[in-house]
Design a protein around this motif. Sequence first.
Motif, PDB file in Angstrom:
ATOM      1  N   ASP A 181       0.841  -1.185   0.000  1.00  0.00           N
ATOM      2  CA  ASP A 181       0.000   0.000   0.000  1.00  0.00           C
ATOM      3  C   ASP A 181       0.883   1.245   0.000  1.00  0.00           C
ATOM      4  OD1 ASP A 181      -1.576   2.259   1.578  1.00  0.00           O
ATOM      5  OD2 ASP A 181      -3.053   0.888   0.736  1.00  0.00           O
ATOM      6  N   HIS A 184       2.200   2.985   3.194  1.00  0.00           N
ATOM      7  CA  HIS A 184       3.239   2.381   4.039  1.00  0.00           C
ATOM      8  C   HIS A 184       4.474   1.999   3.234  1.00  0.00           C
ATOM      9  CE1 HIS A 184      -0.029   2.184   6.904  1.00  0.00           C
ATOM     10  NE2 HIS A 184      -0.725   1.455   6.055  1.00  0.00           N
ATOM     11  N   ALA A 187       9.587   2.322   3.756  1.00  0.00           N
ATOM     12  CA  ALA A 187      10.083   3.009   4.953  1.00  0.00           C
ATOM     13  C   ALA A 187      11.603   3.060   4.971  1.00  0.00           C
ATOM     14  CB  ALA A 187       9.559   2.312   6.211  1.00  0.00           C
ATOM     15  N   ASP A 190      13.096   6.368   3.709  1.00  0.00           N
ATOM     16  CA  ASP A 190      12.710   7.638   4.330  1.00  0.00           C
ATOM     17  C   ASP A 190      13.858   8.637   4.313  1.00  0.00           C
ATOM     18  OD1 ASP A 190      10.260   6.560   4.820  1.00  0.00           O
ATOM     19  OD2 ASP A 190      10.407   6.564   7.008  1.00  0.00           O
ATOM     20  N   VAL A 239       3.020  11.054   2.949  1.00  0.00           N
ATOM     21  CA  VAL A 239       4.007  10.015   2.626  1.00  0.00           C
ATOM     22  C   VAL A 239       5.201  10.626   1.888  1.00  0.00           C
ATOM     23  CG1 VAL A 239       4.414   7.900   1.303  1.00  0.00           C
ATOM     24  CG2 VAL A 239       2.294   8.174   2.597  1.00  0.00           C
ATOM     25  N   ARG A 242       7.613  12.137   4.186  1.00  0.00           N
ATOM     26  CA  ARG A 242       8.411  11.108   4.862  1.00  0.00           C
ATOM     27  C   ARG A 242       9.536  10.590   3.965  1.00  0.00           C
ATOM     28  NH1 ARG A 242       7.913   5.700   4.258  1.00  0.00           N
ATOM     29  NH2 ARG A 242       5.717   5.638   3.654  1.00  0.00           N
TER      30      ARG A 242
END
Length: 292
Positions: A181, A184, A187, A190, A239, A242
């Motif tokens: 998705d 998410h 990560a 980031d 997002v 991030r």
Amino acid sequence: MDSPDHPPTLSVLLRRAVDTLARAGVADPDVDAELLAAHVLGERRGAVQAAMIRGDAIDPADAARLDALVARRATRVPLQHLTGTAPFRHLELRVGPGVFIPRPETEMVAQLAIDLLKAAASPAPIAVDLGTGSGAIALAMATEVPHARVFAAENSVEAYVWTKENFDLVGADNARLAFIDLAHAFAELDGTVSVVASNPPYVPDAAIPRDPEVRFFDPPAALYGGADGLDVVRVLSVVGLRLAHPGGSIVIEHGEWQGEAIRAILAADGWRSASTHPDLTMRDRATTAIRP
């Protein structure tokens, strides 16, 4: 009259096809008829046009295949579902039921992302395409900016089948696809991404797309974005902050009426220099911004 002794000429068959498609309301019946013939014959459109001028006959089996495809196109099945491919910049992408068909206007969105990626100071800049669908924007970035690393996220099972096929066919070593998705995604990246790009669903839930090809065949999850069409854009803004490093950019495709609202969303979240860009038809098509 067509008969085994007098096979139809391609020009006669295509005139018949154009008439059928025009009566069905297809926007460009001449183009679609010629592209369907090219698909059947395994030729390019130019070769079909040359064959028409010469008055070439067409094999009865090929004529029957073409008639069948024209009949399906007249029910407004998308041309790309019938041929199995959609052109996008220099790419030929595989598409079909379950995946959003890339549009010509998105080529301009990809160009914005590519230009930003080329301008990145890093010798190996990172780009992310969130909700990649067929993989159009991600694969354009990966192949046109070969020194970049490109990551693409898709979370629709039906779309992912096509995405995976396109990544395998293009074979870009610098592109990675993940089933995840977008909210998410990645990560591990980031604060390192130079360009965050997306063509999200942005049609308001209550809006009804005019074209039957869109209304009945594009997956709803790729079209509808909440009451105002901007639910996913709000997620993308957060997002993107991030993922992006300071000075990194975000590129979001949207409808021609949504630029002001998207600039406001991005500015409220802390993005700077939000700007909306028109496509070749001079309709607002994408908004960019810079992470402070």
